[in-house]
Design an enzyme around this catalytic site. Structure first.
Site, mmCIF file in Angstrom:
data_model
loop_
_atom_site.group_PDB
_atom_site.id
_atom_site.type_symbol
_atom_site.label_atom_id
_atom_site.label_comp_id
_atom_site.label_asym_id
_atom_site.label_seq_id
_atom_site.Cartn_x
_atom_site.Cartn_y
_atom_site.Cartn_z
ATOM 1 N N ASN A 71 0.677 -1.254 -0.047
ATOM 2 C CA ASN A 71 -0.048 0.029 0.108
ATOM 3 C C ASN A 71 0.920 1.151 -0.110
ATOM 4 O OD1 ASN A 71 0.461 -0.963 2.585
ATOM 5 N ND2 ASN A 71 -1.183 0.261 3.587
ATOM 6 N N GLU A 122 0.313 5.154 0.721
ATOM 7 C CA GLU A 122 -0.655 6.067 1.352
ATOM 8 C C GLU A 122 -0.161 7.543 0.680
ATOM 9 O OE1 GLU A 122 -0.995 5.544 5.338
ATOM 10 O OE2 GLU A 122 -2.230 3.738 5.166
ATOM 11 N N ASN A 123 -1.128 8.367 1.044
ATOM 12 C CA ASN A 123 -0.717 9.838 0.397
ATOM 13 C C ASN A 123 -1.422 10.794 1.531
ATOM 14 O OD1 ASN A 123 -1.706 12.468 -1.403
ATOM 15 N ND2 ASN A 123 -0.203 11.270 -2.542
ATOM 16 N N ALA A 124 -0.884 12.013 1.509
ATOM 17 C CA ALA A 124 -1.723 13.249 2.457
ATOM 18 C C ALA A 124 -2.881 13.401 2.166
ATOM 19 C CB ALA A 124 -0.807 14.292 2.490
ATOM 20 N N CYS A 161 -4.165 0.606 -2.292
ATOM 21 C CA CYS A 161 -4.134 -0.509 -1.596
ATOM 22 C C CYS A 161 -3.012 -1.485 -2.529
ATOM 23 C CB CYS A 161 -5.445 -1.104 -1.482
ATOM 24 S SG CYS A 161 -6.531 -0.475 -0.647
ATOM 25 N N GLU A 182 -3.293 -4.457 -3.210
ATOM 26 C CA GLU A 182 -3.661 -5.377 -3.920
ATOM 27 C C GLU A 182 -3.803 -4.811 -5.396
ATOM 28 O OE1 GLU A 182 -4.985 -4.837 -0.873
ATOM 29 O OE2 GLU A 182 -6.201 -6.414 -0.188
ATOM 30 N N CYS A 185 -10.350 -4.766 0.216
ATOM 31 C CA CYS A 185 -11.603 -3.659 0.362
ATOM 32 C C CYS A 185 -12.403 -3.789 -1.014
ATOM 33 C CB CYS A 185 -11.016 -2.342 0.297
ATOM 34 S SG CYS A 185 -10.407 -1.602 -1.286
ATOM 35 N N CYS A 187 -10.680 -2.815 -4.321
ATOM 36 C CA CYS A 187 -9.826 -4.017 -4.787
ATOM 37 C C CYS A 187 -10.382 -5.308 -5.241
ATOM 38 C CB CYS A 187 -8.864 -4.606 -3.564
ATOM 39 S SG CYS A 187 -7.630 -3.176 -3.141
#
Ligand code: THU
Length: 161
Positions: A62, A64-66, A73, A75, A112, A115
């Site tokens: 994964n 992530e981003n601000a 994700c 997957e 999720c 995905c």
């Protein structure tokens, strides 16, 4: 009126050592990949490994981003990379491994909805099932023999007439 029952088989491995060898190896690659996840916001790290029919394994984790919706994700990072690098090569299996620095993840992380939809597209495209194994840091490992088990009645290309 007719009622239909849709069911699927979830295989639970209480001991991950009992997994078939190929899936055990794939899960190990997902675990290794998890360590490189970029998850400074959730501290929930996920690794994925995709096994192709030509024997190649493509990994993802994964990112992530601000601005949270801009992250992705594990997957999807993995399966999109597989699609980009090996177009036309069928996917046999996906392994997913989750861990957290906040609290031990003691059960598998199941993908999720986004995905599931993304992986379902690949299953539809190749017209053959993709197995999936899911694990936490401890606890059982889940196995499903098809993404359609996780996403019954999917929306697919066949709906776009
Ligand atoms: N996440 C995944 O990468 N895969 C899953 O199956 C569940 C959730 C990520 C998204 C986000 O970076 C973090 O885990 C917390 O939701």
């Amino acid at each position: 009126m007719e009622k239909q029952q849709i069911s699927f088989t979830l295989t639970l491995y209480e001991d991950p050592a009992d997994l078939p060898k190929v899936l055990k190896g794939l899960l190990k690659k997902a675990e290794d990949s998890r360590k490189n996840a970029y998850a400074p916001y959730s501290n929930f790290k996920v690794g994925a490994a995709v096994l192709l029919e030509n024997g190649e394994v493509v990994i993802g984790n994964n990112q992530e981003n601000a601005s949270s919706p801009s992250g992705l994700c594990a997957e999807r990072v993995a399966i999109f990379q597989a699609g980009a690098r090996f177009p036309g090569v069928s996917i046999k299996a996906v392994a997913v491994s989750a861990g957290s620095s906040k609290a031990k993840v003691d059960k598998p992380a199941t993908p999720c909805g986004n995905c599931r939809q993304a992986m379902s597209e690949y299953e539809y495209k190749q017209q053959s099932p993709i197995e999936i194994v899911m694990a936490g840091e401890t606890g059982p490992v889940y196995h499903c023999s098809s993404i359609s088990d996780l996403l019954p009645l999917p929306f697919s290309n066949s709906d776009l007439k």
